[in-house]
Scaffold this motif. Structure first.
Motif, PDB file in Angstrom:
ATOM      1  N   SER A  99       1.030  -1.143   0.002  1.00  0.00           N
ATOM      2  CA  SER A  99      -0.095  -0.002  -0.039  1.00  0.00           C
ATOM      3  C   SER A  99       0.708   1.366   0.160  1.00  0.00           C
ATOM      4  CB  SER A  99      -1.028  -0.082   1.279  1.00  0.00           C
ATOM      5  OG  SER A  99      -0.127   0.044   2.352  1.00  0.00           O
ATOM      6  N   LEU A 100       2.050   1.118   0.789  1.00  0.00           N
ATOM      7  CA  LEU A 100       2.994   2.407   0.825  1.00  0.00           C
ATOM      8  C   LEU A 100       3.365   2.769  -0.754  1.00  0.00           C
ATOM      9  CD1 LEU A 100       5.108   1.933   3.815  1.00  0.00           C
ATOM     10  CD2 LEU A 100       3.568   4.118   3.224  1.00  0.00           C
ATOM     11  N   GLN A 101       3.701   1.699  -1.631  1.00  0.00           N
ATOM     12  CA  GLN A 101       4.457   1.888  -2.772  1.00  0.00           C
ATOM     13  C   GLN A 101       3.283   2.325  -3.829  1.00  0.00           C
ATOM     14  OE1 GLN A 101       7.605   0.484  -4.079  1.00  0.00           O
ATOM     15  NE2 GLN A 101       8.051   1.084  -2.308  1.00  0.00           N
ATOM     16  N   GLU A 102       2.193   1.751  -3.584  1.00  0.00           N
ATOM     17  CA  GLU A 102       1.401   2.020  -4.986  1.00  0.00           C
ATOM     18  C   GLU A 102       0.436   3.235  -4.896  1.00  0.00           C
ATOM     19  OE1 GLU A 102       1.243  -0.164  -7.926  1.00  0.00           O
ATOM     20  OE2 GLU A 102       3.435  -0.017  -7.320  1.00  0.00           O
ATOM     21  N   ARG A 103       0.695   4.112  -4.000  1.00  0.00           N
ATOM     22  CA  ARG A 103      -0.476   5.095  -3.790  1.00  0.00           C
ATOM     23  C   ARG A 103      -0.415   6.027  -4.927  1.00  0.00           C
ATOM     24  NH1 ARG A 103      -1.227   8.892   1.143  1.00  0.00           N
ATOM     25  NH2 ARG A 103      -2.777   9.635  -0.192  1.00  0.00           N
ATOM     26  N   PHE A 104       0.880   6.346  -5.458  1.00  0.00           N
ATOM     27  CA  PHE A 104       0.762   7.310  -6.576  1.00  0.00           C
ATOM     28  C   PHE A 104       1.648   6.632  -7.867  1.00  0.00           C
ATOM     29  CE2 PHE A 104       0.763  10.033  -2.735  1.00  0.00           C
ATOM     30  CZ  PHE A 104      -0.226  10.629  -3.070  1.00  0.00           C
ATOM     31  N   LYS A 105       1.041   6.911  -8.885  1.00  0.00           N
ATOM     32  CA  LYS A 105       1.630   6.361 -10.293  1.00  0.00           C
ATOM     33  C   LYS A 105       2.008   7.677 -10.961  1.00  0.00           C
ATOM     34  CE  LYS A 105       0.090   2.871 -13.109  1.00  0.00           C
ATOM     35  NZ  LYS A 105      -1.038   1.875 -13.621  1.00  0.00           N
ATOM     36  N   VAL A 106       2.894   7.611 -11.772  1.00  0.00           N
ATOM     37  CA  VAL A 106       3.826   8.786 -12.393  1.00  0.00           C
ATOM     38  C   VAL A 106       4.027   8.542 -13.964  1.00  0.00           C
ATOM     39  CG1 VAL A 106       5.907  10.259 -12.656  1.00  0.00           C
ATOM     40  CG2 VAL A 106       5.418   9.470 -10.188  1.00  0.00           C
ATOM     41  N   TYR A 107       3.356   9.555 -14.748  1.00  0.00           N
ATOM     42  CA  TYR A 107       3.481   9.319 -16.161  1.00  0.00           C
ATOM     43  C   TYR A 107       4.295  10.371 -16.501  1.00  0.00           C
ATOM     44  CZ  TYR A 107      -1.080   6.967 -15.270  1.00  0.00           C
ATOM     45  OH  TYR A 107      -1.848   6.325 -14.764  1.00  0.00           O
ATOM     46  N   PRO A 108       5.247  10.198 -17.619  1.00  0.00           N
ATOM     47  CA  PRO A 108       6.012  11.448 -18.078  1.00  0.00           C
ATOM     48  C   PRO A 108       5.268  12.277 -18.988  1.00  0.00           C
ATOM     49  CG  PRO A 108       6.923   9.396 -19.009  1.00  0.00           C
ATOM     50  CD  PRO A 108       5.656   9.008 -18.002  1.00  0.00           C
ATOM     51  N   ALA A 109       5.391  13.386 -19.507  1.00  0.00           N
ATOM     52  CA  ALA A 109       4.854  14.019 -20.343  1.00  0.00           C
ATOM     53  C   ALA A 109       5.623  15.281 -20.727  1.00  0.00           C
ATOM     54  CB  ALA A 109       3.441  14.633 -19.798  1.00  0.00           C
ATOM     55  N   THR A 110       5.084  15.905 -21.893  1.00  0.00           N
ATOM     56  CA  THR A 110       6.011  17.095 -22.491  1.00  0.00           C
ATOM     57  C   THR A 110       4.890  18.226 -22.508  1.00  0.00           C
ATOM     58  OG1 THR A 110       7.334  15.674 -23.788  1.00  0.00           O
ATOM     59  CG2 THR A 110       7.552  17.944 -24.308  1.00  0.00           C
ATOM     60  N   VAL A 111       5.318  19.395 -22.209  1.00  0.00           N
ATOM     61  CA  VAL A 111       4.585  20.433 -22.140  1.00  0.00           C
ATOM     62  C   VAL A 111       4.607  21.111 -23.781  1.00  0.00           C
ATOM     63  CG1 VAL A 111       4.080  23.154 -21.842  1.00  0.00           C
ATOM     64  CG2 VAL A 111       4.898  21.224 -19.967  1.00  0.00           C
ATOM     65  N   ILE A 112       3.395  21.178 -24.514  1.00  0.00           N
ATOM     66  CA  ILE A 112       3.732  21.706 -25.933  1.00  0.00           C
ATOM     67  C   ILE A 112       3.005  22.891 -25.863  1.00  0.00           C
ATOM     68  CG2 ILE A 112       3.591  19.265 -26.813  1.00  0.00           C
ATOM     69  CD1 ILE A 112       0.817  19.534 -27.472  1.00  0.00           C
ATOM     70  N   LYS A 113       2.443  23.374 -25.100  1.00  0.00           N
ATOM     71  CA  LYS A 113       2.012  24.862 -25.234  1.00  0.00           C
ATOM     72  C   LYS A 113       2.118  25.569 -23.852  1.00  0.00           C
ATOM     73  CE  LYS A 113      -1.558  27.136 -24.293  1.00  0.00           C
ATOM     74  NZ  LYS A 113      -3.024  27.609 -24.137  1.00  0.00           N
ATOM     75  N   ASN A 114       2.974  26.454 -23.534  1.00  0.00           N
ATOM     76  CA  ASN A 114       3.045  27.100 -22.185  1.00  0.00           C
ATOM     77  C   ASN A 114       2.510  28.415 -22.201  1.00  0.00           C
ATOM     78  OD1 ASN A 114       3.865  27.753 -19.833  1.00  0.00           O
ATOM     79  ND2 ASN A 114       6.309  27.482 -20.198  1.00  0.00           N
ATOM     80  N   SER A 115       2.034  28.963 -21.024  1.00  0.00           N
ATOM     81  CA  SER A 115       1.336  30.281 -21.215  1.00  0.00           C
ATOM     82  C   SER A 115       1.623  30.848 -19.658  1.00  0.00           C
ATOM     83  CB  SER A 115      -0.214  30.240 -21.443  1.00  0.00           C
ATOM     84  OG  SER A 115      -0.859  31.146 -21.021  1.00  0.00           O
ATOM     85  N   TYR A 116       1.971  32.089 -19.652  1.00  0.00           N
ATOM     86  CA  TYR A 116       2.148  32.528 -18.143  1.00  0.00           C
ATOM     87  C   TYR A 116       2.065  34.103 -18.235  1.00  0.00           C
ATOM     88  CZ  TYR A 116       6.653  33.266 -20.682  1.00  0.00           C
ATOM     89  OH  TYR A 116       7.684  33.670 -21.608  1.00  0.00           O
ATOM     90  N   SER A 117       1.779  34.732 -19.246  1.00  0.00           N
ATOM     91  CA  SER A 117       1.507  36.050 -19.234  1.00  0.00           C
ATOM     92  C   SER A 117      -0.080  36.498 -19.009  1.00  0.00           C
ATOM     93  CB  SER A 117       2.048  36.782 -20.533  1.00  0.00           C
ATOM     94  OG  SER A 117       1.201  36.198 -21.561  1.00  0.00           O
ATOM     95  N   LYS A 118      -0.936  35.677 -18.894  1.00  0.00           N
ATOM     96  CA  LYS A 118      -2.404  35.995 -18.773  1.00  0.00           C
ATOM     97  C   LYS A 118      -2.692  35.829 -17.250  1.00  0.00           C
ATOM     98  CE  LYS A 118      -3.459  33.189 -22.060  1.00  0.00           C
ATOM     99  NZ  LYS A 118      -4.518  32.484 -23.115  1.00  0.00           N
ATOM    100  N   GLU A 119      -4.145  36.160 -17.061  1.00  0.00           N
ATOM    101  CA  GLU A 119      -4.777  36.071 -15.838  1.00  0.00           C
ATOM    102  C   GLU A 119      -4.840  34.361 -15.292  1.00  0.00           C
ATOM    103  OE1 GLU A 119      -5.948  38.788 -13.338  1.00  0.00           O
ATOM    104  OE2 GLU A 119      -4.093  39.390 -14.214  1.00  0.00           O
ATOM    105  N   ARG A 120      -5.273  33.820 -16.432  1.00  0.00           N
ATOM    106  CA  ARG A 120      -5.823  32.245 -16.177  1.00  0.00           C
ATOM    107  C   ARG A 120      -5.039  31.620 -17.314  1.00  0.00           C
ATOM    108  NH1 ARG A 120     -10.208  34.967 -14.117  1.00  0.00           N
ATOM    109  NH2 ARG A 120     -10.536  35.977 -16.020  1.00  0.00           N
TER     110      ARG A 120
END
Lengths: 276, 169
Positions: A99-120
């Motif tokens: 149970s300790l081991q299997e609580r979280f599962k991790v998938y790798p991914a790539t960000v293909i669109k980033n945005s940081y200049s707006k409000e949302r």
């Protein structure tokens, strides 16, 4: 009746305008409330395809940077592994299903669109429901927190960034048990705000902020940032803490999606408790 | 489908593509992006009798940008409103004579062109950022974003118009 029809014909441009404006405003207000950007989002085949292609081109120019990042991460993981006492290494090799081991599962991914200049701000990643990525999974990098999955299509998913005025994530000051929620005021892309920390909490500049274990999305202890400065809020009972992020949100690329396997169980339990 | 509507559609697609792949990523000084897709409204031929197709395509253009940038319907509302008020802006910028001739923006004087562009862009950006930010608590950010983005977009549009107007007229 004739007059009404004449009126409609005379003002047909204005009426078209009103109808379309109504639709546009409807979409806007939908997007202003959490989890409702169902209709207009970039997690679909066309937009995902366009962003995937352009990202493949721009990725090529950053290969060296990404390599260095991965080497650094590898080095950190190695040093952690070598410095762990033998007893806990053994525990880490328990058979899967523990149970300790299997609580979280991790998938790798790539960000293909980033945005940081707006409000949302929303990001787009190249993993979707066919890679078993779903709503309300956490997104992190090796350095720290990024956001939460909001919508998925078969091959893509949009991520509500922590640089989003609607975002609210449970966080705590490292080595204390003071919890607060992490928000963003929309100003700088490298500073977020931690609110609702009690005045009595022993905090000082430079303290590390990590995720608290109280959300069903992130595991406890994902690094977020360090305290830059803090003030008291209007009621003078709680701190408003400016947190300098570990992550450079403007240059995200390789991220990890975290699935909490117990999430459904936790939510069910909470629901039944609330009903009683 | 005649030649002009075909080139119109091509212009539409090119603008959306340029906007989302190139101009949405500039982030000058961390937050400034030019919205050059408004050039569609600048160049679209004026048809006094039947404005509905123009208004509708303007809405569609905004919606395309919205889908790409996950912003709900803010671009759609802004582009739609600008398209609806374009006759008023045309009259302010070029005087009453514009009704009788088709305006060729490459042949106008610099002053007229400047007025026309700045009015269009200012209307668009004001609606856009008001809806995007949607809070009076952030009035300073709203004004700052509107003004600086307007300048940025205006500069790029002026450059574009003077570069390509001869070909298009």
């Amino acid at each position: 009746m004739q007059q009404i029809i004449n009126f409609l014909i005379r003002n047909k441009t204005f009426i078209t305008y009103l109808v379309l404006l109504f639709i546009a405003l409807g979409l806007t207000f939908n997007a202003h409330s959490y989890h409702n950007t169902k209709f207009v989002n970039s997690a679909n085949r066309i937009t995902g395809g366009v962003y995937n292609t352009t990202d493949a081109i721009s990725d090529y120019f950053h290969l060296k940077e990404y390599n260095e990042q991965l080497v650094k991460e590898n080095r950190e993981l190695r040093s952690k592994l070598f410095n762990t006492p033998a007893s806990s290494t053994e525990r880490a090799q328990l058979p899967p299903g523990d149970s300790l081991q299997e609580r979280f599962k991790v998938y790798p991914a790539t960000v293909i669109k980033n945005s940081y200049s707006k409000e949302r701000n929303y990001l787009l990643v190249d993993r979707g429901s066919r890679d078993s990525v779903g709503q309300d999974m956490g997104v992190i990098t090796s350095q720290g927190l990024v956001g939460i999955i909001e919508n998925t299509s078969s091959g893509y998913a949009t991520v509500q960034s922590i640089l989003n005025t609607l975002s609210e994530i449970n966080a705590s000051v490292k080595n204390t048990n003071n919890f607060g929620s992490l928000r963003w005021d929309g100003n700088a892309p490298d500073v977020v705000q931690l609110v609702d920390i009690l005045r009595a909490a022993p905090i000082k500049e430079g303290d590390t902020i990590i995720t608290g274990g109280m959300s069903s999305i992130f595991p406890k202890g994902v690094p977020i940032g360090t305290i830059r400065d803090f003030t008291l809020d209007i009621s003078e009972n709680y701190y408003i803490i400016n947190v300098a992020l570990f992550n450079d949100m403007t240059t995200l690329d390789h991220v990890y999606i975290i699935e909490n396997l117990d999430r459904e169980e936790i939510l069910n339990l909470e629901n039944t408790t609330n009903e009683q | 489908m005649n030649n002009s509507s075909l080139s119109n559609a091509l212009f539409f697609i090119t603008l959306v593509f340029l906007q989302v792949t190139l101009f949405n990523r500039i982030d000058f000084l961390g937050y400034l992006n030019p919205f050059i897709y408004i050039l569609y409204l600048v160049y679209h031929p004026y048809d006094k009798e039947n404005r509905i197709p123009f208004i509708f395509t303007a809405f569609l253009l905004g919606l395309c940008i919205d889908i790409f940038s996950d912003s709900g319907g803010v671009h759609a509302a802004a582009t739609l409103t600008t398209a609806f008020f374009r006759p008023v802006i045309l009259r302010w910028a070029f005087g009453l004579s514009f009704d009788h001739q088709t305006i060729k923006i490459g042949k106008t004087t610099f002053g007229q062109r400047f007025n026309y562009l700045i009015l269009l862009i200012l209307t668009h950006h004001l609606v856009l950022f008001t809806l995007e930010i949607f809070s009076f608590a952030h009035l300073v950010i709203l004004l700052k974003k509107t003004i600086f983005s307007t300048i940025f977009t205006l500069l790029l549009c002026l450059i574009f118009v003077s570069l390509f107007s001869k070909k298009r007229t």
